[in-house]
Design an enzyme around this catalytic site. Structure first.
Site, PDB file in Angstrom:
ATOM      1  N   TRP A   1      -3.586   3.405  -6.018  1.00 14.63           N
ATOM      2  CA  TRP A   1      -4.142   3.454  -5.919  1.00 14.63           C
ATOM      3  C   TRP A   1      -4.840   4.564  -7.480  1.00 14.63           C
ATOM      4  CZ3 TRP A   1      -2.119   6.240  -1.253  1.00 14.63           C
ATOM      5  CH2 TRP A   1      -2.459   5.754  -0.876  1.00 14.63           C
ATOM      6  N   GLY A   2      -3.791   4.678  -8.206  1.00  8.83           N
ATOM      7  CA  GLY A   2      -3.894   4.946  -9.551  1.00  8.83           C
ATOM      8  C   GLY A   2      -3.098   6.188  -9.371  1.00  8.83           C
TER       9      GLY A   2
ATOM     10  N   ALA B   1       0.646   9.294  -8.800  1.00 12.08           N
ATOM     11  CA  ALA B   1       2.309   8.654  -9.554  1.00 12.08           C
ATOM     12  C   ALA B   1       1.748   8.217 -10.780  1.00 12.08           C
ATOM     13  CB  ALA B   1       3.091   7.937  -8.553  1.00 12.08           C
TER      14      ALA B   1
ATOM     15  N   ASP C   1       0.949  -1.271   0.094  1.00  9.40           N
ATOM     16  CA  ASP C   1      -0.101  -0.381  -0.212  1.00  9.40           C
ATOM     17  C   ASP C   1       0.472   1.146  -0.403  1.00  9.40           C
ATOM     18  OD1 ASP C   1      -2.691   1.320   0.095  1.00  9.40           O
ATOM     19  OD2 ASP C   1      -3.239   0.133   1.337  1.00  9.40           O
TER      20      ASP C   1
ATOM     21  N   ASP D   1     -10.157   3.039  -3.320  1.00  9.27           N
ATOM     22  CA  ASP D   1     -10.597   1.881  -2.929  1.00  9.27           C
ATOM     23  C   ASP D   1     -12.375   1.601  -3.341  1.00  9.27           C
ATOM     24  OD1 ASP D   1      -8.524   2.249  -1.845  1.00  9.27           O
ATOM     25  OD2 ASP D   1      -9.594   1.279  -0.013  1.00  9.27           O
TER      26      ASP D   1
HETATM   27  C1  GLA Z   1      -6.121   0.841   1.734  1.00 10.44           C
HETATM   28  C2  GLA Z   1      -6.264  -0.004   0.292  1.00 10.44           C
HETATM   29  C3  GLA Z   1      -6.703  -1.052   1.019  1.00 10.44           C
HETATM   30  C4  GLA Z   1      -7.285  -1.680   1.708  1.00 10.44           C
HETATM   31  C5  GLA Z   1      -6.850  -0.628   3.049  1.00 10.44           C
HETATM   32  C6  GLA Z   1      -5.960  -1.056   4.456  1.00 10.44           C
HETATM   33  O1  GLA Z   1      -7.320   1.965   1.490  1.00 10.44           O
HETATM   34  O2  GLA Z   1      -6.335   0.590  -0.671  1.00 10.44           O
HETATM   35  O3  GLA Z   1      -7.645  -2.104  -0.212  1.00 10.44           O
HETATM   36  O4  GLA Z   1      -5.573  -1.741   2.136  1.00 10.44           O
HETATM   37  O5  GLA Z   1      -5.862   0.197   2.589  1.00 10.44           O
HETATM   38  O6  GLA Z   1      -5.830  -0.704   5.750  1.00 10.44           O
END
Ligand code: GLA
Length: 630
Positions: free
Chosen positions: A256-257, A259, A190, A277
């Site tokens: 999360w897309g 950088a 993450d 997410d």
């Molecule tokens: C981020 C990730 C999720 C999950 C949470 C855990 O939000 O994008 O997929 O792993 O952290 O805290």
């Protein structure tokens, strides 16, 4: 229209052109440069604790899911990774920096005698069941739960250093522990540690975290250190490879897309999140889906766009919303998304097990060709996606009604790139029903329904393939994007965390202007000097694509030029085709408005064809009807 085929003899005497664009990135590599990382020849499948339990994960829940995977037959269908997400850790040990597991929730980790903790008994059990084990970490000092799940009973404990459970500063040690000593097969890394722990943040002051100068700004790419984020992920990947000499691992990048990961994720890991997410909401599902669904040319065997894990079983996708749940599954299957279940499987009803267990759709998702579905028709209401299967006479088509009204959708042979006047056979992959048609057929699609069919018929291009049918054989080595810009076609929903308590969230997933199948980089039509192309590749100038021919086809052909959506600025673009590094064909300099030129090259015996378009920055160009033929 004046077509010109340029042969090698002419090329050798042609004057060298002098575009500033003639940079290293455009220099033919003479080989396929995309790395084959780890073990993800098809999209990873399995289960993860996050969407089911957030941080309230424990061993019974995980082993219960694992057992159910085996007992229900889902494991046999391919669901083999059992992944622990956030919440497993207690602390980083003071004396030597070793990560300590939260044993009250993972009792088997209490290794006998030494006061040590180890996940080895846990991974051994999973391995004995024929499954694989996945773990979770963060690229920074601290993880997401330490910022966002503050109520959690499973937050890391101790002083500032002990709560630094992320990889930063401990990459080699942690990766050795997770893979070599504990025997994990999969890691999701993450990125909260890289973006929410700046010194000025309330959270950092309140919880006394070690500040990490943010490298990622989720809203503004200009405030993101793309090169440094990439390097951090790359270094982690290098360590993972080092401790997995057999190559049997999966590296999941979770930033999360941000950088501009779209442009480098496929050279660093096996999957990379393309959005924030997912939540169990229909519009949020659309949002994460859209972030991945127009990026077919950036994925291939070993490297997959990740619109996040499945949320089937919850909220808008629960047992009372099976149409939505089936759509969610169908869409993920079609775009080669990883299929990671996020539900408490111990209590899973048959209606949901039947969705995850749709063997036909799994076969589509796991097809060895690795061609992500391409949009054959696009509107806000209805989309038609077509995916070429490894057996190139077979395709899958999904007709997706995004809206709340029934839609009558006409599928035409050319959506499928199949011949008109010939019989096209369909098998409905939800009902099993068979049917056939010629030329066109109209379907009534219920609100939020996705019809998926396996299709067999006569290909439009018998004995050959359009490049846009085989994105899994294309590596976009350089796409010509100079200023990464957010992709505006991603569905924007009511803010997932804040509702409407602001002016609206603006997804900043860069990728606008990237290479596209059958449309221009900005999703306009493919058209050169007024002539449209249904098939082709749209890309910006200053680009280089590698196409895996694998000595299969004998000729490359295309009609190329500046796309009519470009700028009439008098500047010119030159197109060249290489075979294993040798220049085979080249156009003259083509300005906006110039008729398409035909490019044709003998590629017999060639492993890798390279397509280079050099010219001014940012001009959309078209490889019209680009194809490999015998
Ligand atoms: C981020 C990730 C999720 C999950 C949470 C855990 O939000 O994008 O997929 O792993 O952290 O805290």
């Amino acid at each position: 229209m004046k077509l010109r085929t340029i042969v090698i003899g002419i090329l050798l005497t042609a004057p060298a052109h002098s575009f500033a664009a003639d940079t290293a990135a455009l220099t033919p590599a003479g080989r396929w440069t995309a790395p084959m990382i780890g073990n993800a020849p098809t999209p990873p499948m399995g289960w993860s604790s996050w969407n089911a339990f957030r941080t309230e994960v424990d061993e019974d829940k995980v082993m219960g899911a694992a057992q159910k995977l085996v007992d229900s037959g889902l494991a046999k269908l391919g669901y083999r990774y059992v992944n622990i997400d956030d919440g497993w850790w207690l602390k980083r040990r003071k004396t030597d920096g070793r990560m300590i597991i939260r044993t009250p929730i993972f009792p088997s980790a209490k290794a006998k005698g030494k006061g040590e903790t180890s996940f080895r008994p846990f991974t051994d059990r999973l391995h004995k069941m024929g499954l694989k084990a996945g773990i979770y970490s963060d690229a920074g000092y601290n993880a997401c739960s330490q910022a966002y799940d503050l109520h959690s009973p499973n937050l890391p404990e101790g002083d500032t250093a002990e709560r630094q459970v992320g990889l930063h500063g401990n990459v080699d040690k942690d990766i050795a522990l997770y893979f070599k000593e504990w025997g994990f097969d999969y890691i999701k890394v993450d990125a909260c540690g890289l973006n929410v722990y700046g010194a000025d943040r309330e959270i950092v002051k309140t919880y006394n975290y070690k500040p990490f100068p943010p490298l990622i700004d989720s809203n503004y790419i200009g405030r993101t250190d793309v090169a440094e984020v990439r390097k951090i992920y790359k270094d982690i990947g290098t360590a993972i490879a080092k401790y997995n000499p057999d190559g049997d691992y999966i590296y999941s990048i979770c930033n999360w897309g941000t950088a501009d990961v779209r442009s480098w994720g496929n050279e660093v890991g096996n999957l990379w999140r393309t959005s924030g997410d997912i939540t169990p909401s229909w519009t949020r599902m659309l949002h994460t889906f859209d972030s991945a669904s127009t990026r077919a040319l950036y994925a291939r065997p070993g490297a997959w766009n990740d619109p996040d894990m499945l949320f089937i079983g919850h909220g808008d996708f629960d047992q009372n919303h099976l149409t939505e749940a089936r759509s969610h599954f169908s869409l993920w299957a079609m775009i080669n998304a990883p299929l990671i279940i996020g539900y408490d499987l111990r209590n899973a009803p048959k209606s949901l097990l039947d969705i995850w267990g749709n063997a036909d759709l799994i076969r589509v998702n796991q097809d060895s060709g690795g061609h992500q579905a391409v949009l054959a028709y696009d509107s806000d209401d209805v989309q038609i996606f077509v995916k070429t299967l490894a057996d190139s006479n077979t395709k899958a088509v999904a007709i997706f009604n995004r809206g709340l009204l029934k839609a009558d959708v006409t599928l035409i042979a050319s959506h499928l790139k199949m011949a008109t006047g010939q019989e096209i056979r369909l098998k409905n992959l939800w009902s099993g029903e068979q049917s056939d048609f010629k030329d066109e057929k109209t379907f009534s699609v219920a609100p939020r329904e996705t019809l998926v069919f396996e299709v067999t018929g006569t290909r439009e291009l018998e004995g050959g393939t359009y490049l846009s049918e085989i994105p899994g054989r294309i590596h976009v080595a350089e796409d010509g994007v100079v200023n990464p810009t957010p992709d505006p076609v991603v569905h924007q929903m009511i803010g997932q965390w804040s509702g409407t308590r602001n002016a609206g969230e603006r997804p900043a997933y860069t990728g606008w202007g990237g290479a596209q199948a059958d449309v221009s980089p900005y999703r306009e039509g493919l058209s050169i000097a007024g002539r449209g192309y249904v098939s082709g590749i749209g890309i910006l100038s200053n680009s280089r694509m590698e196409v895996r021919n694998a000595r299969q086809y004998k000729r490359f052909e295309a009609s190329v030029g500046v796309n009519d959506s470009g700028v009439n600025n008098g500047q010119t673009v030159r197109f060249a085709v290489y075979g294993d590094g040798r220049k085979l064909a080249e156009t003259t300099d083509l300005a906006y408005g110039a008729a398409a030129q035909a490019l044709s090259a003998d590629i017999s015996g060639v492993e890798v064809v390279e397509l280079v378009a050099s010219g001014p920055d940012g001009q959309p160009v078209t490889w019209g009807e680009a194809k490999l033929v015998n």
